[in-house]
Design a protein around this motif. Structure first.
Motif, PDB file in Angstrom:
ATOM      1  N   MET A 249      34.913  29.596  34.929  1.00  0.00           N
ATOM      2  CA  MET A 249      35.349  30.668  35.832  1.00  0.00           C
ATOM      3  C   MET A 249      36.758  31.134  35.479  1.00  0.00           C
ATOM      4  SD  MET A 249      34.016  29.520  39.596  1.00  0.00           S
ATOM      5  CE  MET A 249      32.350  29.883  40.135  1.00  0.00           C
ATOM      6  N   ALA A 250      37.654  30.183  35.226  1.00  0.00           N
ATOM      7  CA  ALA A 250      39.042  30.538  34.916  1.00  0.00           C
ATOM      8  C   ALA A 250      39.138  31.301  33.613  1.00  0.00           C
ATOM      9  CB  ALA A 250      39.897  29.275  34.861  1.00  0.00           C
ATOM     10  N   TRP A 251      38.239  31.052  32.668  1.00  0.00           N
ATOM     11  CA  TRP A 251      38.264  31.758  31.397  1.00  0.00           C
ATOM     12  C   TRP A 251      37.987  33.244  31.588  1.00  0.00           C
ATOM     13  CZ3 TRP A 251      40.017  30.772  26.717  1.00  0.00           C
ATOM     14  CH2 TRP A 251      39.609  31.596  25.664  1.00  0.00           C
ATOM     15  N   PHE A 252      37.077  33.552  32.504  1.00  0.00           N
ATOM     16  CA  PHE A 252      36.727  34.957  32.749  1.00  0.00           C
ATOM     17  C   PHE A 252      37.602  35.612  33.818  1.00  0.00           C
ATOM     18  CE2 PHE A 252      32.811  33.277  30.910  1.00  0.00           C
ATOM     19  CZ  PHE A 252      32.518  34.250  29.973  1.00  0.00           C
ATOM     20  N   LEU A 253      38.157  34.803  34.708  1.00  0.00           N
ATOM     21  CA  LEU A 253      38.998  35.347  35.777  1.00  0.00           C
ATOM     22  C   LEU A 253      40.078  34.325  36.124  1.00  0.00           C
ATOM     23  CD1 LEU A 253      39.560  37.607  37.810  1.00  0.00           C
ATOM     24  CD2 LEU A 253      37.959  36.509  39.381  1.00  0.00           C
ATOM     25  N   PRO A 254      41.276  34.461  35.560  1.00  0.00           N
ATOM     26  CA  PRO A 254      42.337  33.480  35.805  1.00  0.00           C
ATOM     27  C   PRO A 254      42.597  33.287  37.292  1.00  0.00           C
ATOM     28  CG  PRO A 254      42.977  34.998  34.058  1.00  0.00           C
ATOM     29  CD  PRO A 254      41.708  35.538  34.650  1.00  0.00           C
ATOM     30  N   GLY A 255      42.681  32.024  37.703  1.00  0.00           N
ATOM     31  CA  GLY A 255      42.974  31.706  39.101  1.00  0.00           C
ATOM     32  C   GLY A 255      41.759  31.569  39.978  1.00  0.00           C
ATOM     33  N   SER A 256      40.569  31.937  39.484  1.00  0.00           N
ATOM     34  CA  SER A 256      39.376  31.910  40.336  1.00  0.00           C
ATOM     35  C   SER A 256      38.985  30.484  40.718  1.00  0.00           C
ATOM     36  CB  SER A 256      38.203  32.604  39.634  1.00  0.00           C
ATOM     37  OG  SER A 256      37.933  31.996  38.381  1.00  0.00           O
TER      38      SER A 256
ATOM     39  N   TRP B 291      49.381  35.996  34.462  1.00  0.00           N
ATOM     40  CA  TRP B 291      48.709  36.503  33.264  1.00  0.00           C
ATOM     41  C   TRP B 291      49.209  37.905  32.930  1.00  0.00           C
ATOM     42  CZ3 TRP B 291      45.775  40.514  31.523  1.00  0.00           C
ATOM     43  CH2 TRP B 291      45.027  40.314  30.358  1.00  0.00           C
ATOM     44  N   PHE B 292      49.210  38.782  33.924  1.00  0.00           N
ATOM     45  CA  PHE B 292      49.660  40.157  33.699  1.00  0.00           C
ATOM     46  C   PHE B 292      51.164  40.192  33.388  1.00  0.00           C
ATOM     47  CE2 PHE B 292      45.734  41.256  35.972  1.00  0.00           C
ATOM     48  CZ  PHE B 292      45.265  42.276  35.174  1.00  0.00           C
ATOM     49  N   LEU B 293      51.949  39.387  34.070  1.00  0.00           N
ATOM     50  CA  LEU B 293      53.396  39.388  33.866  1.00  0.00           C
ATOM     51  C   LEU B 293      53.753  38.995  32.437  1.00  0.00           C
ATOM     52  CD1 LEU B 293      56.228  39.685  35.076  1.00  0.00           C
ATOM     53  CD2 LEU B 293      56.113  37.264  35.723  1.00  0.00           C
ATOM     54  N   LEU B 294      53.108  37.945  31.916  1.00  0.00           N
ATOM     55  CA  LEU B 294      53.387  37.514  30.551  1.00  0.00           C
ATOM     56  C   LEU B 294      52.938  38.553  29.533  1.00  0.00           C
ATOM     57  CD1 LEU B 294      52.457  33.716  30.715  1.00  0.00           C
ATOM     58  CD2 LEU B 294      54.732  34.698  30.404  1.00  0.00           C
ATOM     59  N   GLN B 295      51.799  39.172  29.784  1.00  0.00           N
ATOM     60  CA  GLN B 295      51.302  40.201  28.866  1.00  0.00           C
ATOM     61  C   GLN B 295      52.252  41.389  28.817  1.00  0.00           C
ATOM     62  OE1 GLN B 295      48.134  40.702  27.063  1.00  0.00           O
ATOM     63  NE2 GLN B 295      48.084  38.481  27.096  1.00  0.00           N
ATOM     64  N   ILE B 296      52.660  41.864  29.967  1.00  0.00           N
ATOM     65  CA  ILE B 296      53.561  43.021  30.018  1.00  0.00           C
ATOM     66  C   ILE B 296      54.897  42.690  29.360  1.00  0.00           C
ATOM     67  CG2 ILE B 296      54.868  44.521  31.582  1.00  0.00           C
ATOM     68  CD1 ILE B 296      52.504  44.340  33.522  1.00  0.00           C
TER      69      ILE B 296
ATOM     70  N   ALA C  30      35.153  39.514  38.166  1.00  0.00           N
ATOM     71  CA  ALA C  30      35.455  39.307  36.750  1.00  0.00           C
ATOM     72  C   ALA C  30      35.358  40.620  35.978  1.00  0.00           C
ATOM     73  CB  ALA C  30      34.498  38.274  36.158  1.00  0.00           C
ATOM     74  N   LEU C  31      34.339  41.443  36.305  1.00  0.00           N
ATOM     75  CA  LEU C  31      34.208  42.750  35.650  1.00  0.00           C
ATOM     76  C   LEU C  31      35.383  43.661  36.014  1.00  0.00           C
ATOM     77  CD1 LEU C  31      30.376  43.422  36.023  1.00  0.00           C
ATOM     78  CD2 LEU C  31      31.629  42.831  33.930  1.00  0.00           C
ATOM     79  N   LEU C  32      35.805  43.592  37.280  1.00  0.00           N
ATOM     80  CA  LEU C  32      36.954  44.388  37.704  1.00  0.00           C
ATOM     81  C   LEU C  32      38.218  43.954  36.962  1.00  0.00           C
ATOM     82  CD1 LEU C  32      37.995  46.568  39.643  1.00  0.00           C
ATOM     83  CD2 LEU C  32      38.426  44.759  41.315  1.00  0.00           C
ATOM     84  N   PHE C  33      38.379  42.639  36.788  1.00  0.00           N
ATOM     85  CA  PHE C  33      39.518  42.128  36.016  1.00  0.00           C
ATOM     86  C   PHE C  33      39.450  42.606  34.574  1.00  0.00           C
ATOM     87  CE2 PHE C  33      40.940  38.805  33.042  1.00  0.00           C
ATOM     88  CZ  PHE C  33      42.296  38.821  33.310  1.00  0.00           C
ATOM     89  N   GLY C  34      38.242  42.574  33.992  1.00  0.00           N
ATOM     90  CA  GLY C  34      38.081  43.041  32.620  1.00  0.00           C
ATOM     91  C   GLY C  34      38.414  44.516  32.479  1.00  0.00           C
ATOM     92  N   CYS C  35      37.983  45.325  33.452  1.00  0.00           N
ATOM     93  CA  CYS C  35      38.295  46.762  33.424  1.00  0.00           C
ATOM     94  C   CYS C  35      39.793  46.991  33.574  1.00  0.00           C
ATOM     95  CB  CYS C  35      37.525  47.478  34.528  1.00  0.00           C
ATOM     96  SG  CYS C  35      35.745  47.543  34.260  1.00  0.00           S
ATOM     97  N   ALA C  36      40.426  46.227  34.476  1.00  0.00           N
ATOM     98  CA  ALA C  36      41.878  46.362  34.663  1.00  0.00           C
ATOM     99  C   ALA C  36      42.624  45.959  33.400  1.00  0.00           C
ATOM    100  CB  ALA C  36      42.335  45.508  35.850  1.00  0.00           C
TER     101      ALA C  36
END
Length: 313
Positions: A38-45, A63-68, A122-128
Motif C-alpha cells: 500500500m505504501a509503495w502506491f500511496l505513501p502514508g496509507s 514525499w511532495f516536499l522532497l520532490q519539489i 492511489a489513482l488520484l495520487f498518481g494523477c497528482a
C-alpha cells in the motif's frame, strides 16, 4: 463434596484450556506485507489504515516536499545548489527506505468498498504526481540529451570526429529563469525552431551572441558586436583564441554555404545565436535571428556522464 475433590477440580480447570479458546490472529487485520505494498502506491496509507492518520499525512506531504525541493535546487546554477540537490536526492532515497520499513505493519482489513476507495486514492495520487511532473518539466526544470557536435567541446555527443566519446551529454535546463529575466550574452539556451514546410518543431541549443538592437558581424575567428570584437564574457575570448579545443568563429561563406547577409542589425525582440563549434553549427548565420518568445530555457549543468558533471561556462 469433600475438600480433596474441590482442590482437584480447581487444579484441573486451571490447566485445561478448550481448543476452541486458543488465541487466533486478529481477523480484522491484514498481514504486514500488505501495508508495504500500500505504501509503495500511496505513501502514508499503511499508517493511515493502522490508525496513525496524522503520521500518514506527514509521510505523504514529505514525499511532495522532497520532490519539489530537489527539482528547484537542480534548476539553479552554482556548486552550492548542486551539492544541495545531491544531498536532497540522498535524503529522498533514505526517506523511501524509512517509509517502506515503517509501513511493514498490520493494517485494518478492507472490504470491497474500502479497496475501491484505496485504489481511487492511489489513482488520484498518481494523477497528482503526473500533473506535478508536467508542471516541473514545463515551468521549472527539464532534462535533455544533447545531440550533435554544434556546441563542442562545451557539449558533446558521440561522433566520428571526436574519438573516445561513447555517451552524449545530458543536461538540466532551467525553464523558469526567462520568465523572470531576459537572456544574457553567453547563455546557452534552448529554443524552438518551426519548419514552415511541414509545420514541425525542433528543439535546438545554441549560445546567445547578439542582443536586441545590436549589430552582429563575423571577422574570423572573432564575432563583432557593434564593430567591436566580442571578448566578454571570457568564454568568447577563449573560443576566438582557439583555446581548450575551440576552433573560433567563421562565416557561412567560409563554410561554402549560403547564409544570412552580415553585418545584421537585430530587431527589438531578436537574438543572434551561434554554436561554439561554428564550423559544424546550423544557427543564426543560416536561420536568421531567433525571436524572444521561442527561447524557452537556459542550459545550466551537465549531469551525465559522471566524469563530465560540471556547471556550464
Amino acid at each position: 463434596m469433600e475438600p480433596e475433590q474441590i482442590a482437584l477440580t480447581a487444579e484441573d480447570d486451571s490447566f485445561q484450556i478448550p481448543p476452541s479458546e486458543v488465541p487466533l490472529q486478529n481477523p480484522l487485520q491484514n498481514p504486514k506485507w500488505v501495508g508495504l505494498i500500500m505504501a509503495w502506491f500511496l505513501p502514508g496509507s499503511a499508517h493511515f489504515l493502522a490508525g496513525q492518520r496524522q503520521t500518514g499525512v506527514i509521510w505523504l506531504f514529505t514525499w511532495f516536499l522532497l520532490q519539489i525541493s530537489l527539482f528547484i535546487l537542480v534548476s539553479i546554477s552554482g556548486a552550492v545548489f548542486f551539492y544541495a540537490a545531491v544531498f536532497c536526492l540522498a535524503a529522498f532515497f533514505l526517506y523511501l527506505i524509512a517509509l517502506l520499513a515503517s509501513s511493514w505493519r498490520s493494517t485494518r482489513r478492507l472490504g470491497c468498498f474500502g479497496w475501491l476507495l484505496f485504489i481511487g486514492a492511489a489513482l488520484l495520487f498518481g494523477c497528482a504526481a503526473g500533473a506535478y511532473v508536467y508542471v516541473i518539466k514545463t515551468y521549472v526544470v527539464e532534462a535533455f540529451r544533447f545531440n550533435g557536435m554544434s556546441m563542442a567541446p562545451t557539449l558533446i555527443a558521440p561522433s566520428e570526429s571526436v574519438p573516445g566519446v561513447k555517451r552524449p551529454d545530458r543536461v538540466f535546463v532551467n525553464k523558469w529563469i526567462y520568465r523572470m529575466s531576459e537572456p544574457q550574452r553567453g547563455d546557452i539556451v534552448i529554443f524552438k525552431r518551426t519548419d514552415q514546410r511541414d509545420n514541425t518543431s525542433t528543439i535546438m541549443s545554441k549560445r546567445v551572441i547578439g542582443l536586441p538592437g545590436e549589430t552582429v558581424d563575423i571577422e574570423s575567428p572573432y564575432v563583432l558586436i557593434n564593430g567591436e570584437r566580442l571578448t566578454d564574457p571570457p568564454i568568447f575570448a577563449k573560443i576566438a583564441n582557439q583555446q581548450d579545443g575551440f576552433t573560433g568563429y567563421c562565416t557561412a561563406q567560409e563554410m561554402d554555404a549560403e547564409g544570412v547577409p552580415l553585418p545584421l542589425t537585430l530587431g527589438p525582440n531578436e537574438y543572434f545565436l551561434m554554436g561554439d563549434n561554428s564550423q559544424r553549427s546550423f544557427d543564426s548565420r543560416f536561420l536568421g535571428p531567433v525571436l524572444r518568445q521561442n527561447i524557452t530555457g537556459k542550459v545550466i549543468r551537465i549531469y551525465y556522464p559522471f566524469d563530465r558533471i560540471r556547471e556550464i561556462e
